[in-house]
Design a protein around this motif. Structure first.
Motif, PDB file in Angstrom:
ATOM      1  N   ASN A  48     -18.872 -38.421 -52.829  1.00  0.00           N
ATOM      2  CA  ASN A  48     -18.869 -37.133 -52.135  1.00  0.00           C
ATOM      3  C   ASN A  48     -20.155 -36.944 -51.328  1.00  0.00           C
ATOM      4  N   ARG A  49     -21.272 -37.425 -51.847  1.00  0.00           N
ATOM      5  CA  ARG A  49     -22.526 -37.320 -51.104  1.00  0.00           C
ATOM      6  C   ARG A  49     -22.479 -38.162 -49.832  1.00  0.00           C
ATOM      7  N   ILE A  50     -21.891 -39.349 -49.935  1.00  0.00           N
ATOM      8  CA  ILE A  50     -21.750 -40.203 -48.750  1.00  0.00           C
ATOM      9  C   ILE A  50     -20.843 -39.533 -47.724  1.00  0.00           C
ATOM     10  N   PHE A  69     -13.727 -46.069 -48.940  1.00  0.00           N
ATOM     11  CA  PHE A  69     -14.296 -46.932 -49.974  1.00  0.00           C
ATOM     12  C   PHE A  69     -13.359 -48.083 -50.312  1.00  0.00           C
ATOM     13  N   GLY A  70     -12.394 -48.338 -49.408  1.00  0.00           N
ATOM     14  CA  GLY A  70     -11.567 -49.528 -49.534  1.00  0.00           C
ATOM     15  C   GLY A  70     -12.307 -50.738 -48.986  1.00  0.00           C
ATOM     16  N   GLY A  73     -13.454 -50.077 -45.315  1.00  0.00           N
ATOM     17  CA  GLY A  73     -14.441 -49.008 -45.281  1.00  0.00           C
ATOM     18  C   GLY A  73     -15.783 -49.432 -45.827  1.00  0.00           C
ATOM     19  N   ARG A  74     -15.771 -50.239 -46.875  1.00  0.00           N
ATOM     20  CA  ARG A  74     -17.032 -50.694 -47.464  1.00  0.00           C
ATOM     21  C   ARG A  74     -17.799 -51.602 -46.498  1.00  0.00           C
ATOM     22  N   LYS A  75     -17.082 -52.369 -45.711  1.00  0.00           N
ATOM     23  CA  LYS A  75     -17.758 -53.211 -44.720  1.00  0.00           C
ATOM     24  C   LYS A  75     -18.459 -52.357 -43.670  1.00  0.00           C
ATOM     25  N   LEU A  76     -17.798 -51.292 -43.250  1.00  0.00           N
ATOM     26  CA  LEU A  76     -18.408 -50.391 -42.280  1.00  0.00           C
ATOM     27  C   LEU A  76     -19.603 -49.660 -42.879  1.00  0.00           C
ATOM     28  N   TRP A 126     -25.194 -45.180 -51.772  1.00  0.00           N
ATOM     29  CA  TRP A 126     -24.427 -46.434 -51.739  1.00  0.00           C
ATOM     30  C   TRP A 126     -24.914 -47.400 -52.814  1.00  0.00           C
ATOM     31  N   GLU A 127     -26.231 -47.587 -52.908  1.00  0.00           N
ATOM     32  CA  GLU A 127     -26.776 -48.507 -53.908  1.00  0.00           C
ATOM     33  C   GLU A 127     -26.521 -47.991 -55.320  1.00  0.00           C
ATOM     34  N   HIS A 128     -26.618 -46.676 -55.493  1.00  0.00           N
ATOM     35  CA  HIS A 128     -26.344 -46.110 -56.816  1.00  0.00           C
ATOM     36  C   HIS A 128     -24.867 -46.251 -57.173  1.00  0.00           C
ATOM     37  N   LEU A 129     -24.001 -46.080 -56.178  1.00  0.00           N
ATOM     38  CA  LEU A 129     -22.565 -46.242 -56.404  1.00  0.00           C
ATOM     39  C   LEU A 129     -22.233 -47.664 -56.838  1.00  0.00           C
TER      40      LEU A 129
END
Length: 215
Positions: A48-50, A69-70, A73-76, A126-129
């Motif tokens: 949600n923060r992203i 986050f698929g 999407g993760r590549k982008l 992102w890194e925390h996720l």
């Protein structure tokens, strides 16, 4: 003090029934399943923060992607975090499925007001996720180890409509497999917190129910 005295009197008269205490194996499984739930909540909070940072930077990926986050999407997101410039060639070669045909629209949506502040905030989340997702994977592996000898119970639970393997593992962790611990289905519902006992409405107390009645 008065409550403690009353409980002690009831206990001496044999009117306090023992509570259900799961075995060590099920207590450990319960700890793991509850911890997994907390980790999933933490992961959703970072997602949600992203989302918020992307919207603030006018990056409208969600207009064209159902799940950022698929795989695509993760590549982008990784490119955004790394500060790389997205190109039409990259989108056409890396996007999956129907997104390949949306490359021009995706490129346009990436034309935004993304500042260094946004990029750093997205990087932190992102890194925390990623860290949380690795932790979830490890916890799920431990849960599967605990469930190795409970396959029969799992197989029965997943036959219930709407119950998948994750939900079945949580149910097993909370109530175990010995239903003899509960007098009836009402006691089981009460143990699971599915029988709320609020019997007051508009300041008026209603009659006391019979013991074991589910609401």
């Amino acid at each position: 003090m008065k409550d403690a005295e009353w409980i002690a009197k009831l206990l001496r008269c044999g009117l306090v029934e023992g509570s259900f205490v799961p075995t060590v194996d099920f207590r450990e499984l319960r700890d793991l399943s509850r911890y997994r739930k907390k980790l999933v909540q933490d992961a959703n909070a970072e997602k949600n923060r992203i989302h918020k940072m992307l919207q603030d930077a006018n990056v409208k990926l969600t207009t064209h992607m159902s799940d950022i986050f698929g795989v695509s999407g993760r590549k982008l997101l990784q490119m955004i975090v790394d500060g790389e410039v997205d190109t039409m060639e990259f989108l056409e070669s890396q996007m999956k499925g129907a997104l390949k045909h949306k490359s021009p629209k995706l490129l346009q949506s990436l034309n935004s007001r993304l500042r260094r502040h946004h990029r750093e905030r997205i990087r932190h989340s992102w890194e925390h996720l990623i860290f949380i997702e690795h932790a979830i994977a490890r916890v799920e592996q431990q849960i599967r180890t605990h469930l190795a000898n409970k396959q029969e119970g799992l197989d029965l639970l997943v036959t219930i409509p709407g119950i998948n393997e994750n939900a079945a593992s949580v149910i097993l962790a909370e109530i175990g497999t010995d239903m003899g611990q509960f007098k009836n289905e009402h006691s089981l519902s009460a143990w699971e917190g599915l029988s709320p006992g609020n019997r007051e409405s508009a300041g008026k107390k209603k009659h006391e129910p019979d013991p074991g009645t589910a609401y």
